[in-house]
Design a protein around this motif. Structure first.
Motif, PDB file in Angstrom:
ATOM      1  N   LYS A  94      30.873 105.188  42.061  1.00 57.26           N
ATOM      2  CA  LYS A  94      32.034 105.720  41.649  1.00 57.26           C
ATOM      3  C   LYS A  94      33.024 106.069  43.001  1.00 57.26           C
ATOM      4  O   LYS A  94      34.236 106.670  42.475  1.00 57.26           O
ATOM      5  CB  LYS A  94      31.731 107.305  40.929  1.00 57.26           C
TER       6      LYS A  94
ATOM      7  N   ASP B 147      41.410 107.273  48.404  1.00 56.52           N
ATOM      8  CA  ASP B 147      41.071 108.512  48.314  1.00 56.52           C
ATOM      9  C   ASP B 147      40.932 109.318  49.636  1.00 56.52           C
ATOM     10  O   ASP B 147      39.968 109.708  49.924  1.00 56.52           O
ATOM     11  CB  ASP B 147      39.790 108.846  47.342  1.00 56.52           C
TER      12      ASP B 147
ATOM     13  N   ARG C 276      43.583 109.627  45.025  1.00 58.26           N
ATOM     14  CA  ARG C 276      43.753 111.022  44.525  1.00 58.26           C
ATOM     15  C   ARG C 276      44.130 111.788  46.035  1.00 58.26           C
ATOM     16  O   ARG C 276      43.666 111.642  47.137  1.00 58.26           O
ATOM     17  CB  ARG C 276      42.372 111.377  44.482  1.00 58.26           C
TER      18      ARG C 276
ATOM     19  N   ALA D  14      37.358 115.874  41.253  1.00 56.91           N
ATOM     20  CA  ALA D  14      36.486 114.748  40.882  1.00 56.91           C
ATOM     21  C   ALA D  14      35.228 114.807  41.383  1.00 56.91           C
ATOM     22  O   ALA D  14      34.013 114.605  40.740  1.00 56.91           O
ATOM     23  CB  ALA D  14      37.229 113.531  41.484  1.00 56.91           C
TER      24      ALA D  14
ATOM     25  N   ALA E  22      33.499 117.483  39.323  1.00 56.35           N
ATOM     26  CA  ALA E  22      33.005 116.930  37.837  1.00 56.35           C
ATOM     27  C   ALA E  22      32.217 115.863  37.920  1.00 56.35           C
ATOM     28  O   ALA E  22      31.923 115.119  36.845  1.00 56.35           O
ATOM     29  CB  ALA E  22      34.343 116.421  37.221  1.00 56.35           C
ATOM     30  N   GLY E  23      31.622 115.148  39.285  1.00 61.47           N
ATOM     31  CA  GLY E  23      30.808 113.927  39.152  1.00 61.47           C
ATOM     32  C   GLY E  23      31.559 112.532  39.085  1.00 61.47           C
ATOM     33  O   GLY E  23      30.886 111.726  38.816  1.00 61.47           O
ATOM     34  N   ASP E  24      32.928 112.683  39.278  1.00 65.15           N
ATOM     35  CA  ASP E  24      33.643 111.625  39.132  1.00 65.15           C
ATOM     36  C   ASP E  24      33.663 110.625  40.338  1.00 65.15           C
ATOM     37  O   ASP E  24      34.312 109.795  40.572  1.00 65.15           O
ATOM     38  CB  ASP E  24      35.045 111.906  38.614  1.00 65.15           C
ATOM     39  N   LEU E  25      33.275 111.453  41.670  1.00 66.42           N
ATOM     40  CA  LEU E  25      33.174 110.750  42.730  1.00 66.42           C
ATOM     41  C   LEU E  25      31.543 110.900  43.197  1.00 66.42           C
ATOM     42  O   LEU E  25      30.870 111.984  42.956  1.00 66.42           O
ATOM     43  CB  LEU E  25      33.951 111.502  43.898  1.00 66.42           C
ATOM     44  N   ASP E  26      31.066 109.737  44.008  1.00 60.61           N
ATOM     45  CA  ASP E  26      29.746 109.958  44.353  1.00 60.61           C
ATOM     46  C   ASP E  26      29.353 110.590  45.651  1.00 60.61           C
ATOM     47  O   ASP E  26      28.324 110.976  46.042  1.00 60.61           O
ATOM     48  CB  ASP E  26      29.124 108.489  43.975  1.00 60.61           C
TER      49      ASP E  26
END
Length: 818
Positions: free
Chosen positions: A350, A380, A572, A580, A583-587
């Protein structure tokens, strides 16, 4: 320019000093004219940045001037060369050529030494003391004084940081003159007369300033407020004897034991020149270095005293890798391999967010930006771990980045009028305040703020009252005296980083500058912010102000970097990266020197991110939660460049040589492990690439988006206003308790009407954010905008980001009582 005006501009006089003829500008003091031909006249009270006082009388010389008939007429007695201006045909004889002048100087020196203690071996000034030096060169070899010397109880604490040994004082008045003339903080002054005259604190009855208590119990005639000034340490440096000392350095070393290295302060965006004095690898003190174009002779107390953070017990010396849930020391190869493995997996998943913070050098910032795009394949990245916006990013790319040396300190000093919006110079600019105050009485200063801060009052500023969120409308509708003043040639509009929180405010400021012809200056708070903008550590900005979404710009940078392509999607910003990751949208996250308590949500983001690499000097909150911690060098142990708010490159060399690596070097090694070559292993490589890239042409710069007007608060709502006090509880002030004791008291500020609506009259007040978290601190009724409560951002008992969890400009609840 007419011939008459040109002549007046360079009008000179010719005189003779010790038989040497010299021509100097009209109005030059005798002591300055003597300096120009290498003639040394001893002095104590004289200082080139202070008004003449003639207090010590050590600089006496014989003077003769032509009379009305043209014949030389000698003055009946020696004159103070630090107060007398030269005249045409004047003849001056110093101690080198006049027995009378030599006898007068020796007599003054004998009087000064009558009560001065003979404690040079234990005095902090010993070895660099003008009195010591001049007693040897211009004094008698033996004393005739046989009585008991005057003594005082010692030391007298003027503040938790500044201590006064009154028996050493020679009444030169440098400290009191600096405090009144330069800093505007008249907390100390001469007291008594005759033999008992001394420097002391003011009686508290003559002061009217809330939030301060006396430094220590004292006799009635000495009682007063603490020496509450952000610039008090300068009095220690300019004191010509050991009367004023700092608690942090007192009795810790001798000048001849120290190694001195020039440097640049890491505390704000002014780029003040400092001198670092260290011994056995440890910093013992810092002094102001003279730099006429930036900080002149002065620095803030934060610049001077806040250096202990670099060598506290939690300093990282070896890499750390998390094993079985615990951080354990590891070798560099093992830590780099672990970091690369985790980042590679996240890059292929991600993605990775990069948060370098605003404290890094230009070279470090460049490496972070290149690392994100080349090694991680992402935009990002954002150094703005504070309130930020897309409008600000576009403003920085189009107006600030690669603009070279713009508005300068000299321009501020000479400006006929200055408007400050979202910027408090004393708290957020350090020496910016001092340069503005030099023009007190000659310059019109306007400040758009909820109330007149203490610094603004000392600048005699006119308040343009505005609640947070209303700055754009204020600037768009500005007229009258302010617009007339800003239309004068040389006027300056200063915008601070806090203005990014108000939609349309930066656009309105740029429009106002165009409308009035005023020049625009952006002054951020942290030392690395301007350099990070130049280096392109923004989600939509490449080096040189290039838009990351512009194909031509990307192609040019990719070619310079030797890669096929760069990510094309705008990344971002810091707030979105944090959200993110939470929320777990970036690893994964790469975090460099960011304090979790300064940024709402960062602690949760670090805790919830799948993999975290931290580049840090100390074991911070972020480092404790990270999977791999890579230690990096603090400013004193590396070379680099800060770009100050002017756009001036402020390079510095390594002060203390250690094995610690700079961020750019660590990132270069880590990138190679990820299969990418950053060519960022040395400062020369990085600066060469930056120079080759240069500034982006106009078509490649970002366009400023149309900003939506902020939502107006409802009737009865209270809006939060906040900014950092210069001396607060920031991480770079850790380990310096004496400095912490000089910080301003933590108070909330509300207007009388707001307090009445909240049921508050005196005592504590509680401010509650939308999440239910609250801060309770003493409150002060202030002449300010209604419907606003002000809190210091990170002072004792008021950590807004961590404790309230809301940003300035947000509606909060206020009520009386704790």
């Amino acid at each position: 320019m007419t011939a008459t005006a040109d002549k007046a501009a360079v009008e000179t006089v010719t005189l003779t000093i010790d038989g040497q003829e010299v021509t100097v500008p009209k109005g030059t003091l005798i002591i300055r004219a003597a300096e120009q031909i290498g003639v040394e006249i001893p002095r104590f009270c004289d200082h080139p940045a202070l008004k003449p006082a003639g207090a010590c009388r050590q600089c006496l010389v014989d003077v003769a001037s032509p009379g009305p008939d043209g014949n030389l007429r000698a003055f009946p007695k020696p004159q103070a060369s630090c107060t007398m201006a030269v005249t045409e045909g004047m003849v001056v004889n110093t101690q080198h050529t006049s027995e009378e002048a030599d006898r007068a100087q020796k007599g003054v020196m004998e009087l000064l030494l009558i009560n001065h203690p003979l404690d040079c071996p234990v005095c902090d000034k010993g070895g660099e003391c003008p009195l010591q030096n001049q007693a040897m060169s211009h004094g008698h070899s033996e004393t005739r004084f046989v009585d008991v010397k005057r003594i005082f109880e010692k030391p007298l604490p003027l503040s938790s940081e500044i201590l006064l040994d009154r028996e050493r004082c020679v009444l030169c008045q440098r400290c009191t003159r600096f405090s009144k003339e330069i800093a505007g903080d008249a907390f100390i002054d001469l007291q008594n007369r005759g033999a008992m005259q001394q420097i002391g604190t003011f009686n508290e009855n003559v002061l009217d300033f809330d939030g301060y208590t006396p430094a220590a119990p004292a006799a009635e005639d000495e009682s007063g407020r603490a020496f509450s000034s952000y610039y008090s340490g300068n009095t220690v440096q300019i004191c010509p004897v050991g009367a004023l000392t700092s608690a942090a350095y007192r009795f810790r070393s001798r000048p001849f034991d120290l190694v001195s290295s020039p440097g640049i302060s890491e505390h704000d965006s002014s780029g003040s020149a400092i001198r670092t004095d260290h011994r056995r690898g440890k910093i013992l003190r810092r002094l102001a270095d003279n730099d006429p174009v930036v900080n002149e002779d002065w620095i803030t107390d934060k610049d001077r005293f806040a250096f202990s953070w670099q060598n506290l017990s939690d300093r990282l010396e070896r890499p750390l890798v998390r094993k079985d849930g615990e951080l354990v020391e590891a070798s560099w190869p093992e830590a780099i391999a672990a970091a690369a493995a985790g980042l590679k997996a996240a890059r292929d998943g991600k993605g990775v967010g990069v948060l370098p913070g605003g404290r890094v050098t230009l070279e470090d910032a460049y490496a972070y930006g290149k690392f994100a795009r080349v090694a991680l394949g992402t935009n990002d990245i954002d150094h703005r771990t504070r309130l930020a916006s897309a409008e600000e990013q576009a403003f920085l790319g189009s107006t600030v980045a690669a603009s070279g040396l713009g508005v300068t300190f000299a321009d501020l000093e000479k400006a006929p009028s200055v408007l400050m919006v979202g910027f408090e110079p004393e708290d957020e600019g350090g020496v910016v305040f001092l340069r503005l105050r030099k023009s007190l009485g000659k310059q019109k200063v306007f400040t758009a703020a909820p109330f007149l801060s203490r610094g603004a009052e000392k600048l005699a500023a006119s308040l343009l009252p505005v609640a947070p969120g209303g700055e754009a409308a204020l600037l768009d509708g500005l007229d009258g005296d302010a617009v007339e003043a800003l239309s004068a040639e040389g006027a300056v509009i200063i915008v601070g980083e806090r203005l990014a929180a108000t939609p349309g405010a930066l656009t309105a400021a740029a429009s106002l500058a165009t409308r009035t012809g005023a020049r625009l200056a952006w002054i951020p708070r942290r030392a690395g912010e301007r350099g990070a903008v130049e280096a392109g550590t923004l989600p939509g900005l490449l080096p040189g102000g290039r838009a990351a979404t512009d194909a031509t710009a990307r192609a040019g940078v990719a070619e310079a970097w030797g890669v096929d392509s760069l990510p094309s999607t705008e990344g971002r910003d810091a707030a979105a990266i944090i959200a993110a990751a939470s929320a777990g949208d970036l690893d994964a996250l790469v975090v460099g020197g960011v304090t979790a308590s300064d940024v709402t949500g960062l602690a949760d983001a670090v805790a919830n991110a799948g993999f975290v690499v931290s580049l840090e000097v100390r074991r911070s909150d972020v480092a404790e939660q990270a999977d791999v911690v890579l230690p990096v060098a603090p400013p004193s142990e590396k070379a680099g460049t800060f770009v100050n708010w002017e756009g001036r490159l402020r390079s510095f060399a390594t002060a203390i040589a250690t094995d610690a690596l700079s961020d750019y070097r660590v990132l270069d090694i880590l990138a190679r492990e990820l299969g990418a070559d950053l060519h960022a292993g040395t400062i020369a490589e990085i600066n060469g690439e930056l120079a080759a890239l240069g500034a982006a042409p106009a078509p490649q710069r970002p366009a400023v988006p149309a900003a939506k007007a902020p939502k107006a608060p409802k009737k009865g709502d209270v809006v939060l206003a906040s900014w950092h006090q210069l001396i607060d509880e920031g991480a770079l002030q850790d380990g310096e308790p004496y400095l912490a004791g000089t910080g301003r008291a933590t108070v909330a500020r509300v207007s009388k009407a707001t307090a009445k609506a909240a049921g508050f009259s005196e005592g504590a007040i509680t401010v509650t954010g939308a999440t239910g978290e609250s801060i309770s601190v003493p409150a002060v009724i202030t002449d300010m905008v209604d419907g606003v409560v002000w809190l210091p951002t990170k002072s004792p008992g008021s950590w807004v980001a961590q404790e309230l969890g809301v940003a300035p400009g947000t509606v909060v609840t206020v009520k009386g009582g704790a």
